[in-house]
Design a protein around this motif. Structure first.
Motif, short mmCIF file in Angstrom:
data_model
loop_
_atom_site.label_atom_id
_atom_site.label_comp_id
_atom_site.label_asym_id
_atom_site.label_seq_id
_atom_site.Cartn_x
_atom_site.Cartn_y
_atom_site.Cartn_z
N LEU A 62 -13.43 34.40 13.09
CA LEU A 62 -13.77 33.38 12.33
C LEU A 62 -12.68 32.55 12.42
O LEU A 62 -12.14 31.99 12.19
CB LEU A 62 -14.95 34.04 11.88
CG LEU A 62 -15.87 33.89 11.51
CD1 LEU A 62 -16.63 34.43 10.34
CD2 LEU A 62 -16.69 32.22 11.93
N LEU A 63 -11.47 33.64 11.62
CA LEU A 63 -9.84 33.05 11.25
C LEU A 63 -9.19 32.53 12.33
O LEU A 63 -8.90 31.38 12.30
CB LEU A 63 -9.56 34.83 10.73
CG LEU A 63 -7.58 34.35 9.64
CD1 LEU A 63 -7.87 33.41 9.39
CD2 LEU A 63 -7.21 35.89 9.47
N ARG A 64 -9.80 33.63 13.45
CA ARG A 64 -8.37 32.84 14.89
C ARG A 64 -9.49 31.33 15.01
O ARG A 64 -8.78 30.51 15.66
CB ARG A 64 -9.29 34.06 16.45
CG ARG A 64 -8.45 33.07 17.60
CD ARG A 64 -8.78 34.32 18.25
NE ARG A 64 -10.17 34.66 18.53
CZ ARG A 64 -11.37 35.41 18.64
NH1 ARG A 64 -10.43 36.65 17.57
NH2 ARG A 64 -11.87 35.70 18.33
N ARG A 65 -11.01 31.06 14.73
CA ARG A 65 -11.45 29.74 15.26
C ARG A 65 -10.45 28.68 13.79
O ARG A 65 -11.16 27.34 14.46
CB ARG A 65 -12.86 29.89 14.94
CG ARG A 65 -13.48 28.71 15.94
CD ARG A 65 -15.34 29.27 16.41
NE ARG A 65 -15.51 29.58 15.36
CZ ARG A 65 -17.36 29.94 14.93
NH1 ARG A 65 -17.65 30.79 15.83
NH2 ARG A 65 -17.48 30.04 13.76
N GLY A 66 -10.24 29.28 12.60
CA GLY A 66 -10.16 28.09 11.96
C GLY A 66 -11.25 28.15 11.34
O GLY A 66 -10.64 26.69 9.76
N ASP A 67 -12.16 29.21 10.65
CA ASP A 67 -13.10 28.61 9.38
C ASP A 67 -12.40 29.70 8.64
O ASP A 67 -13.38 31.08 8.77
CB ASP A 67 -14.53 29.32 10.27
CG ASP A 67 -15.32 29.27 9.59
OD1 ASP A 67 -15.67 28.88 7.96
OD2 ASP A 67 -16.76 29.39 9.67
N LEU A 68 -11.73 29.65 8.15
CA LEU A 68 -11.54 30.19 6.86
C LEU A 68 -12.51 30.76 5.63
O LEU A 68 -12.52 31.77 5.08
CB LEU A 68 -10.14 29.59 6.22
CG LEU A 68 -9.17 29.64 7.23
CD1 LEU A 68 -7.63 28.42 5.66
CD2 LEU A 68 -8.65 30.57 7.88
N ASP A 69 -13.20 29.59 5.41
CA ASP A 69 -14.59 30.36 4.08
C ASP A 69 -15.18 31.27 5.22
O ASP A 69 -15.51 32.07 4.33
CB ASP A 69 -15.17 29.17 3.67
CG ASP A 69 -14.14 28.02 3.26
OD1 ASP A 69 -12.99 28.22 2.48
OD2 ASP A 69 -13.86 26.37 3.32
N GLY A 70 -15.73 31.00 6.14
CA GLY A 70 -16.24 32.33 6.85
C GLY A 70 -16.59 33.35 7.00
O GLY A 70 -16.02 34.59 7.22
N ALA A 71 -14.55 33.30 7.38
CA ALA A 71 -13.91 34.64 7.83
C ALA A 71 -13.43 35.62 5.95
O ALA A 71 -13.75 36.20 5.99
CB ALA A 71 -12.43 34.02 8.48
N GLU A 72 -13.09 34.49 5.52
CA GLU A 72 -12.97 35.50 3.99
C GLU A 72 -13.42 36.68 3.78
O GLU A 72 -13.09 37.17 3.00
CB GLU A 72 -12.08 34.02 2.85
CG GLU A 72 -11.51 35.06 1.85
CD GLU A 72 -11.38 34.13 0.83
OE1 GLU A 72 -10.91 34.25 -0.35
OE2 GLU A 72 -11.05 32.84 0.93
N SER A 73 -14.74 35.95 3.56
CA SER A 73 -15.83 36.54 2.98
C SER A 73 -15.94 38.34 3.80
O SER A 73 -15.91 39.31 2.82
CB SER A 73 -17.53 35.79 2.82
OG SER A 73 -17.80 35.73 3.99
N HIS A 74 -16.12 38.24 4.99
CA HIS A 74 -16.16 39.52 5.69
C HIS A 74 -15.18 39.76 5.94
O HIS A 74 -15.40 41.29 5.71
CB HIS A 74 -16.52 38.74 7.01
CG HIS A 74 -17.85 38.18 7.68
ND1 HIS A 74 -19.48 39.18 7.28
CD2 HIS A 74 -17.58 36.95 7.62
CE1 HIS A 74 -19.82 38.21 7.34
NE2 HIS A 74 -19.84 36.54 7.97
N LEU A 75 -13.98 39.99 5.25
CA LEU A 75 -12.76 40.27 6.04
C LEU A 75 -12.56 40.55 4.60
O LEU A 75 -11.91 42.12 4.48
CB LEU A 75 -11.32 39.29 5.67
CG LEU A 75 -10.88 38.66 7.06
CD1 LEU A 75 -9.73 37.62 7.54
CD2 LEU A 75 -10.79 40.05 8.63
N ARG A 76 -12.87 40.39 2.89
CA ARG A 76 -12.73 41.29 2.29
C ARG A 76 -13.75 42.06 1.73
O ARG A 76 -13.16 42.73 1.06
CB ARG A 76 -13.16 40.13 0.67
CG ARG A 76 -12.34 38.79 0.22
CD ARG A 76 -12.04 38.31 -0.28
NE ARG A 76 -11.33 37.57 -0.91
CZ ARG A 76 -10.33 37.07 -1.50
NH1 ARG A 76 -10.01 38.82 -1.99
NH2 ARG A 76 -9.16 36.58 -1.80
#
Length: 605
Positions: A63-77
């Protein structure tokens, strides 16, 4: 995504963060890839929802690679909270992208302590941006020693900035792992080390060329430019042109300019102009100057002036100098002076010399001298020679000699001649010969002649043949006389003629005497007359003696007096005898006076 000057690596994915924007239309292959990615994302999402920590990390990275920062942040945290170091690194990348650099550094630290080389690299770059070089070096070294290519390169960059010799070691590590900028910078370092303390003409080390080649093959346009220059200097023009073309197509204006010069030297001025135009439009002043010169050669002075101005605007001081030359050629002296001054004040030494010449021709010697001095001190050989002429004109021989010596040391032919002549006057024959040889080798006919006279004076008598006949061996002085003669030096032509006559080669002697005589040499005319008289052509001899006598040759006038006396033309004989008396030298004057008195007695009898 750009992270502190480098691409932010998504740890353990081998992928780079990419911009989220895509073209509106996709090719069939791209559509297939999108479908595969969607399927993979769905699989990872299902696994993450089931509590799979690795899937949370991978999904967050996707998701981060795709630019979806909001979606990526919850999974990464979530993955980070479960102890996934890759997720901690990527969470740092995400936060840095959002502008939370300090919080990003906290997560990078957690990941780096856990062994993430990518996080150690990112943390090192963060500390360097903050000016904390010791911390930056520590973390970059951690990253580099774990085999992280970007870490090795960033460490090398830091060490090189500090002047630490260990920078080369880490550049080599990064280059060997495929980092093209590291390969280029390693080549530059090896290149500089090889030329440091030399005259710069020893060539590029083979290892440096190898790294230039590797960087260029990986698409580094400046490496391709340097590789092209190396090959061009070596004479491998075809391959040089290919690398210049590669670099130019990638947008390197200097390569486009160099390619233009290569094409021009091959006679293809039309294509040269195309590449110069491209380079000039990208702000290359050298290319703009080349275009100006091309149009000036074609007589298109307005276009030439426009390009010279463009070069000047690009910061190339040659533009102002060339504008000065253009104006001077058109007789626009005031404008020429203006442009020469502009270039001279900017440190252009040849412009300073040209300005001084312009002022000197206008009668402003006091204004010219400082500019000659400035140009000479900046390394202008012509200016040093001109200062020598200036001082010699005032009778300041020692000052003139100093400037002549400076110009001669830099290879100025006429200056070397002047030094040689000065040393001859001082009796220093060895130094005189050295400078005369330099000048003669540089193409000075006068130097070749004077060198020949020095060698001639030392020449031992010709050895005799065992039967008593002279044996002629071609000497070095004859070679120099002939070189000077072939360049049109009249006294050398006469001397070569005399040497030929001494060998009994009358035809060769007559040829050289005639060349000298027709160029205005009175000695040549006199000697040609003697040769013709000996061959029984006294009427033609008299023609050449007349030419010599009219030019002030006393012996030619005496010969004419004798010719007319033998013919019975006593009055004409007396006239030439009077002329011989006035011309001399003393031996001629004495004989001419006796002949004149005898002719007077004969006429009054």
């Amino acid at each position: 995504m750009d992270v502190m000057g480098d691409k932010g690596t998504l740890f353990e994915t081998g992928r780079f963060v990419q911009p989220s924007s895509r073209e509106d239309t996709e090719t069939p292959d791209e559509t297939g890839e999108i479908a595969d990615e969607a399927a993979e994302e769905l699989r990872q999402r299902l696994a993450a929802e089931a509590g799979d920590v690795e899937a949370m990390s991978v999904l967050g990275a996707m998701l981060l690679r795709r630019g979806d920062l909001d979606g990526a942040e919850s999974h990464l945290r979530a993955a980070t909270a479960a102890g996934d170091r890759a997720a901690a690194n990527n969470l740092g990348v995400l936060l840095h992208q959002r502008g939370y650099a300090d919080e990003a550094a906290g997560w990078w630290r957690i990941a780096a302590v856990a062994g993430s080389a990518a996080a150690a690299h990112a943390l090192g770059r963060h500390h360097r941006e903050r000016g904390d070089e010791p911390a930056a070096e520590y973390w970059l070294r951690q990253s580099a020693e774990q085999g992280h290519t970007l870490g090795a390169y960033a460490l090398a960059d830091l060490l090189e900035h500090r002047g630490d010799a260990a920078a080369e070691q880490w550049l080599r590590v990064a280059a060997e792992r495929g980092h093209r900028e590291a390969a280029y910078r390693l080549a530059r370092a090896l290149d500089r080390n090889a030329t440091r303390g030399t005259d710069g003409d020893n060539g590029v080390p083979a290892e440096a060329e190898q790294w230039y080649r590797q960087a260029a093959a990986r698409g580094h346009r400046r490496a391709a430019l340097h590789l092209g220059a190396i090959l061009e200097k070596r004479g491998e023009l075809k391959e040089a042109g290919r690398w210049y073309l590669t670099s130019a197509k990638d947008g390197e204006a200097r390569a486009a300019c160099a390619l233009g010069f290569l094409l021009r030297d091959a006679g293809d001025t039309e294509n040269a102009a195309v590449w110069w135009l491209r380079a000039a439009q990208d702000g290359d002043g050298n290319a703009a100057n080349a275009l100006g010169a091309l149009h000036a050669e074609r007589g298109e002075t307005q276009t030439a002036e426009r390009w010279y101005r463009a070069a000047m605007d690009a910061g190339d001081v040659n533009g102002a100098y060339n504008l000065g030359l253009l104006c001077a050629e058109q007789g626009r002296t005031q404008q020429a002076e203006q442009w020469y001054r502009r270039a001279a004040y900017a440190g252009h030494r040849e412009a300073a010399n040209a300005l001084a010449i312009l002022l000197l021709r206008g009668g402003d010697e006091s204004g010219a001298e400082p500019w000659f001095s400035k140009a000479a001190e900046a390394g202008s050989v012509d200016a040093a020679f001109n200062l020598g002429i200036l001082h010699a004109g005032r009778g300041e021989e020692q000052a003139a000699l100093r400037w002549y010596e400076q110009a001669a040391a830099a290879g100025h032919t006429e200056a070397a001649l002047q030094v040689g002549m000065a040393r001859l006057r001082d009796g220093d024959e060895q130094e005189a010969e050295r400078h005369l040889r330099c000048a003669a080798g540089g193409g000075s006919a006068e130097a070749a002649y004077r060198l020949a006279t020095v060698l001639d004076a030392r020449r031992p008598p010709e050895p005799a043949h065992e039967l008593g006949e002279p044996v002629h061996r071609r000497s070095e002085c004859e070679e120099w006389y002939e070189r000077a003669a072939s360049q049109g030096h009249r006294r050398a032509q006469v001397r070569v003629g005399m040497l030929a006559a001494a060998r009994g080669d009358v035809v060769e002697a007559a040829r050289w005497y005639r060349e000298a005589a027709e160029a205005g040499s009175r000695n040549g005319a006199f000697n040609l007359g003697l040769l013709l008289a000996r061959e029984g052509s006294e009427p033609e001899a008299a023609v050449w003696w007349t030419r010599a006598a009219d030019a002030g040759h006393g012996r030619a006038a005496l010969r004419l007096a004798l010719v007319y006396a033998r013919r019975g033309e006593l009055a004409e004989g007396q006239r030439w005898a009077d002329r011989a008396v006035s011309l001399g030298p003393a031996s001629v004057t004495e004989r001419a006076e006796r002949l004149r008195d005898a002719l007077r007695q004969e006429l009054s009898a």
